[in-house]
Design a protein around this motif. Structure first.
Motif, PDB file in Angstrom:
ATOM      1  N   ALA A  67      26.495 104.791 -34.770  1.00  0.00           N
ATOM      2  CA  ALA A  67      26.149 103.829 -35.775  1.00  0.00           C
ATOM      3  C   ALA A  67      26.836 102.480 -35.603  1.00  0.00           C
ATOM      4  O   ALA A  67      26.257 101.375 -35.804  1.00  0.00           O
ATOM      5  CB  ALA A  67      26.613 104.805 -37.197  1.00  0.00           C
ATOM      6  N   ASP A  68      28.028 102.623 -35.394  1.00  0.00           N
ATOM      7  CA  ASP A  68      28.917 101.205 -35.069  1.00  0.00           C
ATOM      8  C   ASP A  68      28.152 100.280 -33.830  1.00  0.00           C
ATOM      9  O   ASP A  68      27.815  99.097 -34.304  1.00  0.00           O
ATOM     10  CB  ASP A  68      30.262 101.203 -34.436  1.00  0.00           C
ATOM     11  N   THR A  69      27.630 101.096 -32.706  1.00  0.00           N
ATOM     12  CA  THR A  69      26.906 100.231 -31.718  1.00  0.00           C
ATOM     13  C   THR A  69      25.512  99.940 -32.287  1.00  0.00           C
ATOM     14  O   THR A  69      25.236  98.603 -31.916  1.00  0.00           O
ATOM     15  CB  THR A  69      26.562 101.245 -30.542  1.00  0.00           C
ATOM     16  N   ALA A  70      24.868 100.526 -33.010  1.00  0.00           N
ATOM     17  CA  ALA A  70      23.461 100.226 -33.455  1.00  0.00           C
ATOM     18  C   ALA A  70      23.945  98.903 -34.518  1.00  0.00           C
ATOM     19  O   ALA A  70      22.984  97.927 -34.629  1.00  0.00           O
ATOM     20  CB  ALA A  70      22.986 101.130 -34.383  1.00  0.00           C
ATOM     21  N   HIS A  71      24.776  99.072 -35.409  1.00  0.00           N
ATOM     22  CA  HIS A  71      25.119  98.107 -36.304  1.00  0.00           C
ATOM     23  C   HIS A  71      25.576  96.585 -35.610  1.00  0.00           C
ATOM     24  O   HIS A  71      24.997  95.590 -36.148  1.00  0.00           O
ATOM     25  CB  HIS A  71      26.340  98.438 -37.519  1.00  0.00           C
TER      26      HIS A  71
END
Length: 138
Positions: free
Chosen positions: A42-46
């Motif tokens: 999720a952090d990478t996508a955001h």
């Protein structure tokens, strides 16, 4: 550049000068290997869809509506099926149609100094909500 008409139907690629519902602004794979975890994915996508994303500031400023970036990313179950793709989609906040191309071409991205940012909100992946609901049930 192209946009996609109606998210609920099979994707029809259209010229960005015609009204469309969603513009794909980034599609990028996360590296292979073991599933890095929900938070890391999720952090990478955001990061990719919000922090690193550069839109055409002029086109965004000319838009007469608020824009939003929506994102999709792998979950642990889709990762097991080989899914590594993070996708970022530009939409109108009110879900109305868009026109125009909001993506900088590669040459413009190289020239972009990154100081100015378009007024675009980031909407969490609906799968993030599902993961939160599952965590709450545990």
């Amino acid at each position: 550049m192209v946009g996609y008409e109606d998210e609920d139907e099979p994707a029809d690629v259209v010229d960005c000068e015609r009204p469309y519902d969603v513009q794909v602004v980034l599609r990028q794979n996360i590296s292979d290997g073991a599933y890095p975890g929900d938070v890391e994915v999720a952090d990478t996508a955001h990061e990719w869809c919000h922090d690193d994303l550069r839109l055409d500031e002029e086109t965004a400023a000319e838009a007469e509506h608020d824009l939003a970036v929506r994102l999709w990313h792998p979950t642990e179950s889709t990762w097991d099926d080989g899914d590594r793709l993070v996708s970022c989609f530009l939409t109108r906040s009110d879900d109305g149609p868009l026109t125009g191309d909001f993506v900088l071409d590669e040459e413009e991205q190289e020239d972009e100094d990154g100081d100015a940012e378009a007024d675009v909100s980031v909407s969490a992946d609906p799968r993030d909500d599902e993961a939160d609901d599952a965590d709450a049930e545990d």
